[in-house]
Each structure stands twice: as structure tokens, then as C-alpha cells.
Design a protein around this motif. Structure first.
Motif, PDB file in Angstrom:
ATOM      1  N   ALA A 234       6.082   0.378  11.014  1.00 30.78           N
ATOM      2  CA  ALA A 234       5.483   0.693   9.710  1.00 30.78           C
ATOM      3  C   ALA A 234       4.005   0.305   9.665  1.00 30.78           C
ATOM      4  CB  ALA A 234       6.250  -0.017   8.595  1.00 30.78           C
ATOM      5  N   VAL A 235       3.624  -0.759  10.379  1.00 25.05           N
ATOM      6  CA  VAL A 235       2.220  -1.176  10.378  1.00 25.05           C
ATOM      7  C   VAL A 235       1.321  -0.136  11.065  1.00 25.05           C
ATOM      8  CG1 VAL A 235       0.595  -2.899  11.234  1.00 25.05           C
ATOM      9  CG2 VAL A 235       2.715  -3.635  10.141  1.00 25.05           C
ATOM     10  N   PRO A 236       1.616   0.285  12.298  1.00 27.33           N
ATOM     11  CA  PRO A 236       0.768   1.333  12.902  1.00 27.33           C
ATOM     12  C   PRO A 236       0.839   2.671  12.174  1.00 27.33           C
ATOM     13  CG  PRO A 236       2.065   0.201  14.587  1.00 27.33           C
ATOM     14  CD  PRO A 236       2.609  -0.216  13.259  1.00 27.33           C
ATOM     15  N   GLU A 237       1.926   2.903  11.436  1.00 28.46           N
ATOM     16  CA  GLU A 237       2.069   4.179  10.721  1.00 28.46           C
ATOM     17  C   GLU A 237       0.961   4.379   9.694  1.00 28.46           C
ATOM     18  OE1 GLU A 237       4.000   7.844  10.021  1.00 28.46           O
ATOM     19  OE2 GLU A 237       4.320   6.328  11.582  1.00 28.46           O
ATOM     20  N   THR A 238       0.333   3.298   9.274  1.00 26.66           N
ATOM     21  CA  THR A 238      -0.685   3.413   8.229  1.00 26.66           C
ATOM     22  C   THR A 238      -1.913   4.201   8.692  1.00 26.66           C
ATOM     23  OG1 THR A 238      -1.637   1.263   8.832  1.00 26.66           O
ATOM     24  CG2 THR A 238       0.035   1.294   7.094  1.00 26.66           C
ATOM     25  N   VAL A 239      -2.176   4.257   9.996  1.00 27.68           N
ATOM     26  CA  VAL A 239      -3.322   5.067  10.437  1.00 27.68           C
ATOM     27  C   VAL A 239      -2.935   6.538  10.569  1.00 27.68           C
ATOM     28  CG1 VAL A 239      -4.434   3.142  11.619  1.00 27.68           C
ATOM     29  CG2 VAL A 239      -2.946   4.674  12.922  1.00 27.68           C
ATOM     30  N   PHE A 240      -1.632   6.832  10.540  1.00 24.52           N
ATOM     31  CA  PHE A 240      -1.166   8.215  10.561  1.00 24.52           C
ATOM     32  C   PHE A 240      -0.886   8.721   9.146  1.00 24.52           C
ATOM     33  CE2 PHE A 240      -0.460   6.728  14.813  1.00 24.52           C
ATOM     34  CZ  PHE A 240      -0.739   7.827  15.613  1.00 24.52           C
ATOM     35  N   HIS A 241      -0.472   7.805   8.261  1.00 22.86           N
ATOM     36  CA  HIS A 241      -0.231   8.155   6.856  1.00 22.86           C
ATOM     37  C   HIS A 241      -0.791   7.050   5.961  1.00 22.86           C
ATOM     38  CE1 HIS A 241       2.966  10.931   8.461  1.00 22.86           C
ATOM     39  NE2 HIS A 241       2.382  11.694   7.573  1.00 22.86           N
ATOM     40  N   PRO A 242      -2.111   6.999   5.769  1.00 31.38           N
ATOM     41  CA  PRO A 242      -2.708   5.950   4.926  1.00 31.38           C
ATOM     42  C   PRO A 242      -2.181   5.956   3.501  1.00 31.38           C
ATOM     43  CG  PRO A 242      -4.400   7.122   6.178  1.00 31.38           C
ATOM     44  CD  PRO A 242      -3.126   7.891   6.356  1.00 31.38           C
ATOM     45  N   SER A 243      -1.681   7.102   3.031  1.00 28.74           N
ATOM     46  CA  SER A 243      -1.172   7.169   1.662  1.00 28.74           C
ATOM     47  C   SER A 243       0.045   6.276   1.467  1.00 28.74           C
ATOM     48  CB  SER A 243      -0.810   8.609   1.301  1.00 28.74           C
ATOM     49  OG  SER A 243       0.172   9.123   2.188  1.00 28.74           O
ATOM     50  N   ASP A 244       0.711   5.886   2.558  1.00 29.97           N
ATOM     51  CA  ASP A 244       1.865   4.984   2.452  1.00 29.97           C
ATOM     52  C   ASP A 244       1.482   3.646   1.829  1.00 29.97           C
ATOM     53  OD1 ASP A 244       3.353   6.959   3.613  1.00 29.97           O
ATOM     54  OD2 ASP A 244       3.641   5.952   5.542  1.00 29.97           O
TER      55      ASP A 244
END
Length: 354
Positions: A234-244
Motif C-alpha cells: 500500500a505504501v509504494p502504491e501511492t506513487v501509482f495512485h496518489p488519490s488513495d
């Protein structure tokens, strides 16, 4: 004249003379939350007996070398006041004989074109501690209409940063991994136990081997355990979906496609087949595959998509600076101290394309 190459990143500084190997050191000062009067700089962290309470102070790292020229990187669209301060530091305070201020992406592009002489275009995705910059280059020149920037907002301790680097990965199927992360016991194949350092017997944290994990209760060894499940991806996902996390901007794959689509139609296929990943974030397992997968899904099927991850994406731009310092035209690129003393900041503004 010797040339010092300094890739001045927000997390690490990559530094070394052009005829030597690169050194990668923390580009910051550290202070202890329990002893704030004591400050540690760069690799002095190795002297710290208990880094558990350290926090980062992230300045522009200064170097103290005279009678040499320097190639130093700085961010795109850097504030004029900071650029002028850097000129003063380089020429007035440290008396460098000559200087070239340049973007890290430009050095990466130079390295890529040197290694791939048949290519005329590439798009550099430089994802590091503070920013992700996505910048297209054609024939060695950056195309400003296609530049995208993603800001990373971080406030983490030294230990938590180590945890992130040791256990996080980029998911290829976020919702599937989230379902697995909600399972109990050994069925949760995402779960990992991270052993935190106590700075007595354990100097650096580590991920406990899965076969040694205790799924039913607490450990009896007295180790401090941090159990991680969906946090791993979930932490690295923020650069793929910053809206999260409430940041209303494009993720990296969408920004790559948007950047290319801002360029002339006839050039777009050349950029999609030359996507170059640099910076520490690209070392997350699965990062390259996820970028390829998402860009491929957003790109016309008749375009080839190729995503290149260098062997060492952290020092890649430094290697580009090393190559550039040997370029026959290097003397035409730099500003000498004599030029600066005669013309001031305007000569730097004229020569340096930041």
C-alpha cells in the motif's frame, strides 16, 4: 583539471571524481530526538550507536574541494534564489574553477543515448525521495512541454525508512493482494514480521524468514516485532495512485502517457519504446513490471512499449555526469570562475538550462 561529479539527490548524494568510482552517502544531517545538540552529517551515521531516535534534516549538501571543476545536479524549475545561492556557494565560497549546474535527468539521458546510439528519443522517469520527475528528451535536449512532476510528502525516521526499503514491493494486482492480506494465519502469504533493531544485539532491522514466523501468538525471544501485511504494497502504491491518500494528481503511468501525448504525434512511438527508470524508488520489487503493465494498457496497441531499468538506477545519472565530463564539448558547457566574476549570475542563467 579534475572534475568532481555530484548528483545532489534529496536522500543520497552520489559523489566522486570523474576518474574514480562513485560514493553514495546520506545527503542530510541527523539529529537525535534525545540529544538534539549532537548533529551527524552524511556517512557519520555509521558512528551512531543508537540511531533509533534520529530524524532527518535535508539541506543541499555542500562539498569542500578547490582547484577543480564540478558537475552538480539540481531539480527542474529550481527557484531563481536557490540557483543564485548555489552559484555563490560554488564560485565564491568554495572557489571552484568551473561549474556546470544541470538536471539529473539530463545526465541520465546522456548516459542512455551514449549506451544506445541508435536512439534519438527517451523519457526519463526519475523517482526519488522528494519528487518523481518525468521528462522527455530528444537528441539530448529536454522537451519542456512534456515535463511532469509528482511531489512526495514524507516524514519518517531512519528506522522506518529502512523498514520500507526492506519489505515493501509494488503490487501487480492491488485488489488481489489486498484480499490475501486480509486472510488469517499462514494463508496470508503477504504478511511479514520485521525484527526492529535494539542497537545492542541487533544493529539493523531485518525481515524474519517466513518459516520462522509465529502465526499463533507472541514470540518468546524478546525481539521487537513489527508485523506488516497490506502496508508492504500500500505504501509504494501511492506513487501509482496518489488519490488513495488524498493527493489529486496523476500516478506515474498516467503521467508518462500524458507527457508523451503532449509531444508531436510522429515522435510519440519513439518515447514509448524508450522509457528509462532511475532513482531509488525504482528498486522496489515489481516497480518496472507495474510501470510496463499500466503504460501498456494506456497506450495504443500499435505502439511498442519498452521500460528500461538500469543495473544501478541510483547512480545512473552520476555515471552520465562522468561521461559528460569527458565530452569534447564539456569546456563549452561550463561557466568558469573568471566568467562568473566578470558577468555574475546572468552568465549562469544563460548557459545552464535548469
Amino acid at each position: 583539471m579534475a572534475t568532481l561529479v555530484l548528483d545532489n539527490g534529496a536522500y543520497t548524494a552520489k559523489i566522486g571524481y570523474s576518474h574514480e568510482k562513485v560514493s553514495v552517502i546520506p545527503n542530510c544531517q541527523f539529529r537525535s530526538k534525545t540529544a538534539r545538540l549532537k548533529t551527524f552529517t552524511a556517512n557519520q551515521i555509521d558512528e551512531v550507536k543508537d540511531p533509533s531516535g534520529l530524524f532527518y534534516i535535508l539541506p543541499f549538501q555542500k562539498v569542500d574541494f578547490a582547484d577543480t571543476s564540478i558537475v552538480i545536479t539540481e531539480p527542474y524549475f529550481n527557484f531563481t534564489s536557490i540557483q543564485e545561492s548555489m552559484n555563490e556557494i560554488l564560485f565564491e565560497e568554495y572557489q571552484f574553477q568551473a561549474a556546470l549546474r544541470i538536471n539529473a535527468g539530463s545526465l541520465s539521458a546522456h548516459k542512455y543515448f551514449q549506451d544506445n546510439s541508435s536512439e534519438l528519443c527517451c523519457i526519463v522517469v526519475d523517482s526519488g525521495y522528494s519528487f518523481t520527475h518525468i521528462v522527455p528528451y530528444c537528441r539530448g535536449k529536454k522537451m519542456k512541454d512534456g515535463i511532469c512532476r509528482q511531489l512526495h510528502v514524507m516524514d519518517e525516521t531512519h528506522v522506518i525508512n529502512q523498514v520500507k526499503e526492506d519489505v515493501c514491493y509494488v503490487s501487480q494486482d492491488f485488489y488481489k493482494d489486498m484480499e490475501i492480506a486480509q486472510l488469517k494465519g499462514e494463508d496470508n502469504t503477504v504478511m511479514r514480521d520485521y525484527v526492529l533493531p535494539d542497537f545492542s544485539t541487533i544493529k539493523k532491522g531485518f525481515c524474519k524468514p517466513r518459516e520462522e514466523m509465529n502465526f499463533s501468538g507472541k514470540y518468546k525471544t524478546g525481539e521487537q516485532i513489527l508485523r506488516l501485511s497490506n502496508e508492504r504494497f500500500a505504501v509504494p502504491e501511492t506513487v501509482f495512485h496518489p488519490s488513495d491518500i488524498g493527493i489529486q494528481e496523476m500516478g506515474i503511468p498516467e503521467a508518462i502517457v500524458n507527457s508523451v501525448q503532449n509531444l508531436p504525434d510522429e515522435m510519440q512511438p519513439h518515447f514509448f519504446k524508450n522509457i528509462v527508470l532511475t532513482g531509488g524508488n525504482t528498486l522496489f520489487p515489481g516497480f518496472r513490471d507495474r510501470v510496463f503493465k499500466d503504460v501498456r494498457s494506456l497506450t495504443p496497441t500499435d505502439y511498442d512499449v519498452s521500460v528500461v531499468q538500469p543495473e544501478n538506477p541510483i547512480s545512473y545519472s552520476w555515471e552520465g555526469g562522468k561521461l559528460l565530463s569527458d565530452n569534447p564539448d564539456f569546456d563549452e558547457m561550463v561557466v568558469t570562475r573568471e566568467d562568473y566574476e566578470e558577468n555574475g549570475h546572468c552568465i549562469c542563467e544563460e548557459k545552464f538550462d535548469i
